[in-house]
Design a protein around this motif. Structure first.
Motif, PDB file in Angstrom:
ATOM      1  N   VAL A 122       0.886  -1.150   0.000  1.00  0.00           N
ATOM      2  CA  VAL A 122       0.000   0.000   0.000  1.00  0.00           C
ATOM      3  C   VAL A 122       0.929   1.206   0.000  1.00  0.00           C
ATOM      4  O   VAL A 122       1.600   1.487   0.986  1.00  0.00           O
ATOM      5  CB  VAL A 122      -0.948   0.003   1.220  1.00  0.00           C
ATOM      6  CG1 VAL A 122      -1.831   1.245   1.208  1.00  0.00           C
ATOM      7  CG2 VAL A 122      -1.809  -1.257   1.223  1.00  0.00           C
ATOM      8  N   ILE A 123       0.991   1.858  -1.136  1.00  0.00           N
ATOM      9  CA  ILE A 123       1.964   2.925  -1.371  1.00  0.00           C
ATOM     10  C   ILE A 123       1.264   4.278  -1.304  1.00  0.00           C
ATOM     11  O   ILE A 123       0.306   4.523  -2.036  1.00  0.00           O
ATOM     12  CB  ILE A 123       2.632   2.741  -2.752  1.00  0.00           C
ATOM     13  CG1 ILE A 123       3.278   1.360  -2.824  1.00  0.00           C
ATOM     14  CG2 ILE A 123       3.645   3.848  -3.022  1.00  0.00           C
ATOM     15  CD1 ILE A 123       3.464   0.845  -4.234  1.00  0.00           C
ATOM     16  N   ASN A 124       1.751   5.132  -0.430  1.00  0.00           N
ATOM     17  CA  ASN A 124       1.177   6.460  -0.287  1.00  0.00           C
ATOM     18  C   ASN A 124       1.776   7.373  -1.360  1.00  0.00           C
ATOM     19  O   ASN A 124       2.957   7.698  -1.320  1.00  0.00           O
ATOM     20  CB  ASN A 124       1.461   7.008   1.108  1.00  0.00           C
ATOM     21  CG  ASN A 124       0.774   8.322   1.371  1.00  0.00           C
ATOM     22  OD1 ASN A 124       0.393   9.035   0.450  1.00  0.00           O
ATOM     23  ND2 ASN A 124       0.607   8.641   2.636  1.00  0.00           N
ATOM     24  N   ASP A 125       0.950   7.746  -2.316  1.00  0.00           N
ATOM     25  CA  ASP A 125       1.363   8.619  -3.415  1.00  0.00           C
ATOM     26  C   ASP A 125       0.955  10.073  -3.194  1.00  0.00           C
ATOM     27  O   ASP A 125       1.054  10.895  -4.109  1.00  0.00           O
ATOM     28  CB  ASP A 125       0.712   8.152  -4.736  1.00  0.00           C
ATOM     29  CG  ASP A 125       1.198   6.800  -5.184  1.00  0.00           C
ATOM     30  OD1 ASP A 125       2.387   6.502  -4.998  1.00  0.00           O
ATOM     31  OD2 ASP A 125       0.374   6.034  -5.717  1.00  0.00           O
ATOM     32  N   VAL A 141      -0.750  -2.673  -4.600  1.00  0.00           N
ATOM     33  CA  VAL A 141      -0.276  -3.816  -5.365  1.00  0.00           C
ATOM     34  C   VAL A 141      -0.544  -5.027  -4.486  1.00  0.00           C
ATOM     35  O   VAL A 141      -0.022  -5.111  -3.365  1.00  0.00           O
ATOM     36  CB  VAL A 141       1.226  -3.712  -5.704  1.00  0.00           C
ATOM     37  CG1 VAL A 141       1.684  -4.947  -6.464  1.00  0.00           C
ATOM     38  CG2 VAL A 141       1.506  -2.440  -6.492  1.00  0.00           C
ATOM     39  N   ILE A 142      -1.362  -5.944  -4.969  1.00  0.00           N
ATOM     40  CA  ILE A 142      -1.757  -7.091  -4.159  1.00  0.00           C
ATOM     41  C   ILE A 142      -1.767  -8.352  -5.008  1.00  0.00           C
ATOM     42  O   ILE A 142      -2.252  -8.351  -6.138  1.00  0.00           O
ATOM     43  CB  ILE A 142      -3.122  -6.831  -3.475  1.00  0.00           C
ATOM     44  CG1 ILE A 142      -3.496  -7.981  -2.529  1.00  0.00           C
ATOM     45  CG2 ILE A 142      -4.208  -6.528  -4.484  1.00  0.00           C
ATOM     46  CD1 ILE A 142      -4.683  -7.663  -1.622  1.00  0.00           C
ATOM     47  N   VAL A 143      -1.199  -9.424  -4.446  1.00  0.00           N
ATOM     48  CA  VAL A 143      -1.191 -10.730  -5.088  1.00  0.00           C
ATOM     49  C   VAL A 143      -1.806 -11.714  -4.103  1.00  0.00           C
ATOM     50  O   VAL A 143      -1.322 -11.866  -2.979  1.00  0.00           O
ATOM     51  CB  VAL A 143       0.246 -11.176  -5.456  1.00  0.00           C
ATOM     52  CG1 VAL A 143       0.233 -12.576  -6.059  1.00  0.00           C
ATOM     53  CG2 VAL A 143       0.890 -10.183  -6.410  1.00  0.00           C
ATOM     54  N   SER A 144      -2.895 -12.365  -4.515  1.00  0.00           N
ATOM     55  CA  SER A 144      -3.604 -13.276  -3.624  1.00  0.00           C
ATOM     56  C   SER A 144      -4.263 -14.401  -4.417  1.00  0.00           C
ATOM     57  O   SER A 144      -4.799 -14.160  -5.500  1.00  0.00           O
ATOM     58  CB  SER A 144      -4.682 -12.518  -2.854  1.00  0.00           C
ATOM     59  OG  SER A 144      -5.504 -13.411  -2.125  1.00  0.00           O
ATOM     60  N   PRO A 145      -4.277 -15.614  -3.859  1.00  0.00           N
ATOM     61  CA  PRO A 145      -5.011 -16.708  -4.493  1.00  0.00           C
ATOM     62  C   PRO A 145      -6.504 -16.391  -4.647  1.00  0.00           C
ATOM     63  O   PRO A 145      -7.168 -16.945  -5.516  1.00  0.00           O
ATOM     64  CB  PRO A 145      -4.811 -17.890  -3.537  1.00  0.00           C
ATOM     65  CG  PRO A 145      -3.578 -17.561  -2.754  1.00  0.00           C
ATOM     66  CD  PRO A 145      -3.553 -16.059  -2.658  1.00  0.00           C
ATOM     67  N   ALA A 174      -4.187  -5.755  -8.915  1.00  0.00           N
ATOM     68  CA  ALA A 174      -4.514  -6.997  -8.207  1.00  0.00           C
ATOM     69  C   ALA A 174      -4.296  -8.192  -9.122  1.00  0.00           C
ATOM     70  O   ALA A 174      -4.785  -8.209 -10.253  1.00  0.00           O
ATOM     71  CB  ALA A 174      -5.961  -6.963  -7.728  1.00  0.00           C
ATOM     72  N   HIS A 175      -3.562  -9.187  -8.614  1.00  0.00           N
ATOM     73  CA  HIS A 175      -3.199 -10.342  -9.435  1.00  0.00           C
ATOM     74  C   HIS A 175      -3.291 -11.633  -8.633  1.00  0.00           C
ATOM     75  O   HIS A 175      -3.124 -11.636  -7.415  1.00  0.00           O
ATOM     76  CB  HIS A 175      -1.769 -10.193  -9.955  1.00  0.00           C
ATOM     77  CG  HIS A 175      -1.556  -8.925 -10.692  1.00  0.00           C
ATOM     78  ND1 HIS A 175      -1.961  -8.737 -11.999  1.00  0.00           N
ATOM     79  CD2 HIS A 175      -1.044  -7.735 -10.313  1.00  0.00           C
ATOM     80  CE1 HIS A 175      -1.686  -7.515 -12.388  1.00  0.00           C
ATOM     81  NE2 HIS A 175      -1.128  -6.882 -11.370  1.00  0.00           N
ATOM     82  N   ALA A 176      -3.534 -12.721  -9.351  1.00  0.00           N
ATOM     83  CA  ALA A 176      -3.440 -14.061  -8.771  1.00  0.00           C
ATOM     84  C   ALA A 176      -1.967 -14.479  -8.779  1.00  0.00           C
ATOM     85  O   ALA A 176      -1.187 -13.964  -9.586  1.00  0.00           O
ATOM     86  CB  ALA A 176      -4.293 -15.036  -9.590  1.00  0.00           C
ATOM     87  N   GLY A 229       4.478 -13.407 -11.546  1.00  0.00           N
ATOM     88  CA  GLY A 229       5.807 -13.363 -12.157  1.00  0.00           C
ATOM     89  C   GLY A 229       5.898 -12.301 -13.222  1.00  0.00           C
ATOM     90  O   GLY A 229       6.890 -11.602 -13.337  1.00  0.00           O
ATOM     91  N   ALA A 230       4.839 -12.159 -13.982  1.00  0.00           N
ATOM     92  CA  ALA A 230       4.820 -11.156 -15.056  1.00  0.00           C
ATOM     93  C   ALA A 230       4.596  -9.759 -14.511  1.00  0.00           C
ATOM     94  O   ALA A 230       4.834  -8.788 -15.189  1.00  0.00           O
ATOM     95  CB  ALA A 230       3.712 -11.501 -16.051  1.00  0.00           C
ATOM     96  N   GLN A 231       4.144  -9.658 -13.247  1.00  0.00           N
ATOM     97  CA  GLN A 231       3.818  -8.362 -12.673  1.00  0.00           C
ATOM     98  C   GLN A 231       4.827  -7.915 -11.614  1.00  0.00           C
ATOM     99  O   GLN A 231       4.630  -6.886 -10.995  1.00  0.00           O
ATOM    100  CB  GLN A 231       2.415  -8.423 -12.012  1.00  0.00           C
ATOM    101  CG  GLN A 231       1.327  -8.861 -12.939  1.00  0.00           C
ATOM    102  CD  GLN A 231       1.170  -7.946 -14.138  1.00  0.00           C
ATOM    103  OE1 GLN A 231       1.343  -6.751 -14.045  1.00  0.00           O
ATOM    104  NE2 GLN A 231       0.876  -8.519 -15.289  1.00  0.00           N
ATOM    105  N   ALA A 232       5.857  -8.675 -11.387  1.00  0.00           N
ATOM    106  CA  ALA A 232       6.830  -8.346 -10.339  1.00  0.00           C
ATOM    107  C   ALA A 232       7.466  -6.993 -10.599  1.00  0.00           C
ATOM    108  O   ALA A 232       7.759  -6.638 -11.727  1.00  0.00           O
ATOM    109  CB  ALA A 232       7.900  -9.415 -10.239  1.00  0.00           C
ATOM    110  N   SER A 233       7.642  -6.249  -9.518  1.00  0.00           N
ATOM    111  CA  SER A 233       8.319  -4.954  -9.649  1.00  0.00           C
ATOM    112  C   SER A 233       9.266  -4.741  -8.495  1.00  0.00           C
ATOM    113  O   SER A 233       9.233  -5.370  -7.522  1.00  0.00           O
ATOM    114  CB  SER A 233       7.310  -3.824  -9.704  1.00  0.00           C
ATOM    115  OG  SER A 233       6.413  -3.843  -8.627  1.00  0.00           O
TER     116      SER A 233
END
Length: 96
Positions: free
Chosen positions: A24-27, A48-52, A85-87, A92-96
């Motif tokens: 959770v990035i404060n912009d 940015v969240i990754v969750s099953p 938001a990603h599964a 892997g394709a969304q890593a930053s």
């Protein structure tokens, strides 16, 4: 150090999605003096969240799920929230 609203958002998202990754990035500083800047220092965020929990969901369904988990925060207590938001299988394709 995270402000109280950022901490609340992090807890709500942890509780709702048990994410493998959560940022959770404060912009808000980038928007100082712009529309929606209420002077609180907590007006604009990126999540940015990754969750099953997101497996099999469309992008729109994920956005809605995150907004539901955040309750009255988006649009009321925070001016803007950008959500990525990603599964896990997509992470892997969304890593930053």
């Amino acid at each position: 150090m995270a402000g109280p609203l950022q901490q609340e958002m992090e807890k709500l998202l942890q509780d709702a999605f048990a994410p493998e990754r959560l940022e959770v990035i404060n912009d808000s500083a980038k928007h100082h003096g712009h529309a929606g800047d209420d002077g609180s220092g907590e007006s604009h965020f990126t999540i940015v969240i990754v969750s099953p929990a997101f497996s099999g969901m469309s992008r729109l369904e994920r956005q809605r799920a995150v907004n539901r988990a955040l309750g009255d925060i988006p649009g009321n207590r925070v001016h803007a929230v950008a959500i990525s938001a990603h599964a896990p299988e997509e992470a892997g394709a969304q890593a930053s």
